[in-house]
Write a protein that holds these residues in place. Structure first.
Motif, PDB file in Angstrom:
ATOM      1  N   PHE A   1     -27.767 -24.939  12.251  1.00  0.00           N
ATOM      2  CA  PHE A   1     -28.854 -24.347  11.467  1.00  0.00           C
ATOM      3  C   PHE A   1     -29.350 -23.023  12.097  1.00  0.00           C
ATOM      4  O   PHE A   1     -30.434 -22.601  12.131  1.00  0.00           O
ATOM      5  CB  PHE A   1     -30.035 -25.189  11.066  1.00  0.00           C
ATOM      6  CG  PHE A   1     -29.438 -26.370  10.589  1.00  0.00           C
ATOM      7  CD1 PHE A   1     -28.880 -26.582   9.492  1.00  0.00           C
ATOM      8  CD2 PHE A   1     -29.728 -27.577  11.453  1.00  0.00           C
ATOM      9  CE1 PHE A   1     -28.358 -27.973   9.108  1.00  0.00           C
ATOM     10  CE2 PHE A   1     -29.206 -28.759  11.198  1.00  0.00           C
ATOM     11  CZ  PHE A   1     -28.516 -28.763   9.639  1.00  0.00           C
TER      12      PHE A   1
ATOM     13  N   LYS B   1     -28.916 -19.905  11.921  1.00  0.00           N
ATOM     14  CA  LYS B   1     -29.448 -18.650  11.002  1.00  0.00           C
ATOM     15  C   LYS B   1     -30.889 -18.837  10.415  1.00  0.00           C
ATOM     16  O   LYS B   1     -31.667 -18.090  10.427  1.00  0.00           O
ATOM     17  CB  LYS B   1     -28.451 -18.539   9.608  1.00  0.00           C
ATOM     18  CG  LYS B   1     -27.276 -17.567  10.118  1.00  0.00           C
ATOM     19  CD  LYS B   1     -26.519 -17.539   9.013  1.00  0.00           C
ATOM     20  CE  LYS B   1     -25.060 -17.035   9.226  1.00  0.00           C
ATOM     21  NZ  LYS B   1     -24.088 -17.130   8.310  1.00  0.00           N
ATOM     22  N   SER B   2     -31.087 -20.183  10.038  1.00  0.00           N
ATOM     23  CA  SER B   2     -32.460 -20.532   9.614  1.00  0.00           C
ATOM     24  C   SER B   2     -33.430 -20.524  10.948  1.00  0.00           C
ATOM     25  O   SER B   2     -34.595 -19.839  10.780  1.00  0.00           O
ATOM     26  CB  SER B   2     -32.435 -22.151   9.301  1.00  0.00           C
ATOM     27  OG  SER B   2     -32.688 -22.139   8.167  1.00  0.00           O
TER      28      SER B   2
ATOM     29  N   ARG C   1     -34.364 -16.998  11.554  1.00  0.00           N
ATOM     30  CA  ARG C   1     -35.740 -16.580  10.806  1.00  0.00           C
ATOM     31  C   ARG C   1     -36.881 -16.994  11.000  1.00  0.00           C
ATOM     32  O   ARG C   1     -37.893 -16.441  11.005  1.00  0.00           O
ATOM     33  CB  ARG C   1     -35.203 -17.148   9.272  1.00  0.00           C
ATOM     34  CG  ARG C   1     -36.191 -16.468   8.002  1.00  0.00           C
ATOM     35  CD  ARG C   1     -35.529 -16.650   6.824  1.00  0.00           C
ATOM     36  NE  ARG C   1     -35.301 -17.867   6.442  1.00  0.00           N
ATOM     37  CZ  ARG C   1     -34.175 -18.473   6.113  1.00  0.00           C
ATOM     38  NH1 ARG C   1     -33.034 -17.837   6.097  1.00  0.00           N
ATOM     39  NH2 ARG C   1     -33.667 -19.776   5.774  1.00  0.00           N
TER      40      ARG C   1
END
Lengths: 395, 53
Positions: free
Chosen positions: A199, A201-202, A205
């Motif tokens: 995860f 990329k999450s 963020r």
């Protein structure tokens, strides 16, 4: 086991699991773990942030008793998994007036996994707040920083981020704070590699969201609390970044020495070409170590003998884990030996569907590798070198 | 039109179908989905989708 103070009015009341050696029946825990639960005594309301694994319910309840807690107004559930929410039913039994605060998604999971009565749950929205009198808690949704319902709780006046699994480590310690830093950060890296890597990329963020908060302390739900936050945050930024390094990880099993001989030759030739190598003999390997080694290499080499018509089952097991962890690998190769024939390469390739690798030509030796096979290994090392050069990984 | 796969749960966004439950009309390319659109199966954000091979 003990009630400890993070800041005035904020306490750690969870449990230390010194001797747990396996998580999810999969992940080795060389340093044990802890299930952190935090108590915040506001001037008007008292809140428990997360609970503990149900096996440690008695410790949490005894800590609350020691802390003189007669009333809890809210339990914040940052995450529905049982090692954090599993003692909510126990708390509800002892403190019947308590209400559970969480998001809509987590609420459904608490009902499904723990049988919690929906009427005991108050759902909150992203970035909403509650007042404890002298303190304000803000809820920050963090979907797919591990699970779809995960969230952080931020205590504005204390400047503490309760990050649940995020930035945690499986690390049992009598120290509340991260003071044995090398080991704690190694534990955090292992934790990231094992459960957070898919995860990234999450996570990237949410690292940006955290940048926008004034955070003095990070209190995760496993392992010690970070009094100094920049080190762990910058390490995490590096892990989730898109950059890969001039490294090759080789996972292998050898039954009669043929595959081993090919792997040894590859290790030697890669080192000679200035490429870092991390070989893993999968027999008895620690899968957490393997996960860590996958964080930043550019290339993976999968080396297997052929058992009947396919890959060695240990290799198939490891490849399925690599595929699930979705490391940022760019290049891949399959090498190994066979006795008569088989579909080892096709089988392994099919198991790596989520990796999107640029694959080198496989190198397969029939029986014991001869000089031609070993020269093919040298050629593979040359090709890896060329790809790493083209990708700007070697100066 | 290019379909996109959710890397978390495997849901496939098919632009020919859209996501009518949340008002995304059939014919909407993945790139034109609003930034706050999430996977109808698992809630993953747009950046957790990849082009279908």
């Amino acid at each position: 086991m003990a009630v400890r103070e993070l800041k005035p009015g904020v306490y750690s009341v969870g449990a230390i699991d010194w001797h747990r050696r396996l998580f999810d029946e999969l992940i080795p825990l060389p340093h044990g773990t802890s299930y952190n639960s935090y108590l915040i005594k506001g001037s008007e309301k008292t809140v428990l942030v997360d609970t503990v694994d149900p096996s440690r319910e008695h410790e949490l309840l005894s800590n609350l008793q020691k802390a003189g807690v007669n009333r809890i107004d809210y339990i914040v559930a940052n995450h529905a998994e049982q090692d954090h929410s599993g003692t909510i039913p126990g708390i509800l039994r002892v403190y019947p007036d308590v209400m559970v605060l969480t998001n809509q998604k987590c609420s459904g999971m608490l009902v499904d996994h723990l049988g919690i009565n929906e009427e005991k749950v108050l759902t909150i929205t992203d970035r909403s707040t509650i007042s404890l009198g002298d303190r304000t808690l803000e809820f920050i949704f963090a979907p797919w920083v591990h699970w779809p319902e995960t969230m952080f709780t931020y205590s504005r006046e204390d400047k503490i981020l309760f990050s649940c699994d995020f930035l945690g480590s499986h690390f049992a310690s009598s120290s509340l704070f991260a003071n044995n830093e090398a080991k704690v950060y190694e534990g955090a890296k292992r934790y990231y590699a094992e459960i957070m890597m898919p995860f990234r990329k999450s996570i990237n963020r949410h690292l940006e969201i955290i940048k926008g908060l004034d955070v003095e302390m990070i209190a995760p739900s496993h392992g010690p609390v970070y009094e100094e936050t920049e080190t762990i945050l910058s390490m995490c930024r590096e892990w989730v970044s898109d950059s890969v390094n001039n490294k090759v990880v080789i996972i292998y099993v050898s039954m009669h020495g043929s595959t081993e001989k090919m792997v040894s030759r590859l290790i030697e030739t890669l080192i000679e070409r200035g490429i870092s190598v991390r070989p893993f003999n999968l027999t008895g390997a620690d899968m957490g170590e393997l996960a860590i080694s996958l964080i930043d290499p550019a290339t993976i080499v999968i080396a297997s003998p052929t058992v009947l018509a396919g890959a060695h089952p240990e290799v198939a097991y490891a490849v399925s884990l690599v595929n699930a962890l979705r490391p940022k690998l760019k290049f891949g190769a399959i090498i190994g030996s066979y006795g008569w024939a088989g579909k080892m390469v096709e089988q392994i390739t099919a198991m790596m569907s989520s990796l999107k690798l640029d694959m080198f030509e496989p190198v397969l030796a029939k029986g014991h590798p001869g000089e031609t096979d070993l020269q093919a290994i040298d050629h593979l090392a040359d090709e890896i070198l060329q790809k790493h050069r083209d990708a700007g990984l070697i100066k | 039109m290019q379909r996109y796969v959710c890397i978390v749960c495997g849901y496939i966004y098919d632009p020919e179908i859209g996501d009518p439950d949340v008002g995304i009309e059939p014919g909407t390319p993945f790139e034109e989905l609003p930034d706050d659109w999430v996977c109808p199966e698992c809630g993953a954000a747009k950046d957790l989708f990849e082009k279908e091979a």
